[in-house]
Design a protein around this motif. Structure first.
Motif, PDB file in Angstrom:
ATOM      1  N   ALA A  39       0.819  -1.291   0.043  1.00 49.40           N
ATOM      2  CA  ALA A  39      -0.121  -0.089   0.017  1.00 49.40           C
ATOM      3  C   ALA A  39       0.682   1.435   0.105  1.00 49.40           C
ATOM      4  O   ALA A  39       0.574   2.332  -0.843  1.00 49.40           O
ATOM      5  N   HIS A  40       1.927   1.360   0.665  1.00 48.75           N
ATOM      6  CA  HIS A  40       2.894   2.484   0.882  1.00 48.75           C
ATOM      7  C   HIS A  40       3.539   2.687  -0.577  1.00 48.75           C
ATOM      8  O   HIS A  40       3.655   3.804  -0.969  1.00 48.75           O
ATOM      9  N   GLY A  41       4.047   1.686  -1.117  1.00 51.36           N
ATOM     10  CA  GLY A  41       4.619   1.488  -2.559  1.00 51.36           C
ATOM     11  C   GLY A  41       3.688   2.331  -3.553  1.00 51.36           C
ATOM     12  O   GLY A  41       4.042   3.162  -4.282  1.00 51.36           O
ATOM     13  N   ILE A  42       2.383   1.792  -3.568  1.00 52.80           N
ATOM     14  CA  ILE A  42       1.299   2.283  -4.207  1.00 52.80           C
ATOM     15  C   ILE A  42       1.359   3.837  -4.158  1.00 52.80           C
ATOM     16  O   ILE A  42       1.268   4.648  -5.126  1.00 52.80           O
ATOM     17  N   LEU A  43       0.865   4.060  -2.819  1.00 59.03           N
ATOM     18  CA  LEU A  43       0.751   5.582  -2.613  1.00 59.03           C
ATOM     19  C   LEU A  43       2.016   6.322  -2.986  1.00 59.03           C
ATOM     20  O   LEU A  43       1.718   7.457  -3.691  1.00 59.03           O
ATOM     21  N   ASP A  44       3.339   6.045  -2.728  1.00 53.62           N
ATOM     22  CA  ASP A  44       4.378   6.734  -3.116  1.00 53.62           C
ATOM     23  C   ASP A  44       4.173   6.988  -4.719  1.00 53.62           C
ATOM     24  O   ASP A  44       4.673   8.227  -5.107  1.00 53.62           O
ATOM     25  N   ASP A  45       3.993   5.925  -5.185  1.00 51.51           N
ATOM     26  CA  ASP A  45       3.942   6.242  -6.911  1.00 51.51           C
ATOM     27  C   ASP A  45       2.874   6.847  -7.335  1.00 51.51           C
ATOM     28  O   ASP A  45       2.887   7.880  -8.294  1.00 51.51           O
ATOM     29  N   VAL A  46       1.579   6.819  -6.885  1.00 52.60           N
ATOM     30  CA  VAL A  46       0.574   7.872  -7.289  1.00 52.60           C
ATOM     31  C   VAL A  46       0.857   8.961  -6.782  1.00 52.60           C
ATOM     32  O   VAL A  46       0.587   9.940  -7.806  1.00 52.60           O
ATOM     33  N   LEU A  47       1.574   9.412  -5.706  1.00 53.75           N
ATOM     34  CA  LEU A  47       1.822  10.755  -5.384  1.00 53.75           C
ATOM     35  C   LEU A  47       2.962  11.243  -6.258  1.00 53.75           C
ATOM     36  O   LEU A  47       2.790  12.499  -6.667  1.00 53.75           O
ATOM     37  N   ALA A  48       3.751  10.338  -6.922  1.00 49.96           N
ATOM     38  CA  ALA A  48       4.820  10.928  -7.840  1.00 49.96           C
ATOM     39  C   ALA A  48       4.120  11.142  -9.110  1.00 49.96           C
ATOM     40  O   ALA A  48       4.595  12.039  -9.701  1.00 49.96           O
ATOM     41  N   ALA A  49       3.157  10.330  -9.366  1.00 49.32           N
ATOM     42  CA  ALA A  49       2.730  10.654 -10.703  1.00 49.32           C
ATOM     43  C   ALA A  49       1.539  11.713 -10.771  1.00 49.32           C
ATOM     44  O   ALA A  49       1.386  12.305 -11.884  1.00 49.32           O
TER      45      ALA A  49
END
Length: 85
Positions: A39-49
């Motif tokens: 979940a944290h990995g997904i969140l980090d990538d969504v925020l980056a995008a």
């Protein structure tokens, strides 16, 4: 915000749902012991995008978790809310 998108019809600040799928697929393809890590990995990538997002809610449900109890599923929920300025 959604209202802002309705008013402007500007694609610059919209979310591409196929990209969200690709982000989730990427993180689920990697081996992880904890759903929280995914979940944290997904969140980090969504925020980056999509750094313009003000609110993100990620829920990951695991059906029939491997524990010695009758549990239909386990759920991890991660909520991000941008600081109000």
């Amino acid at each position: 915000s959604i209202q802002h998108q309705q008013d402007t019809d500007n694609l610059e600040h919209t979310v591409d749902y196929s990209k969200l799928y690709d982000i989730a697929k990427h993180h689920f393809s990697k081996e992880a012991k904890l759903l929280e890590h995914v979940a944290h990995g997904i969140l980090d990538d969504v925020l980056a995008a999509y750094p313009f997002l003000e609110y993100i809610n990620i829920q990951i449900k695991k059906l029939n978790p491997p524990i010695k109890a009758e549990i239909k599923n386990s759920l991890v929920e991660l909520i991000y809310q941008a600081d109000a300025i």
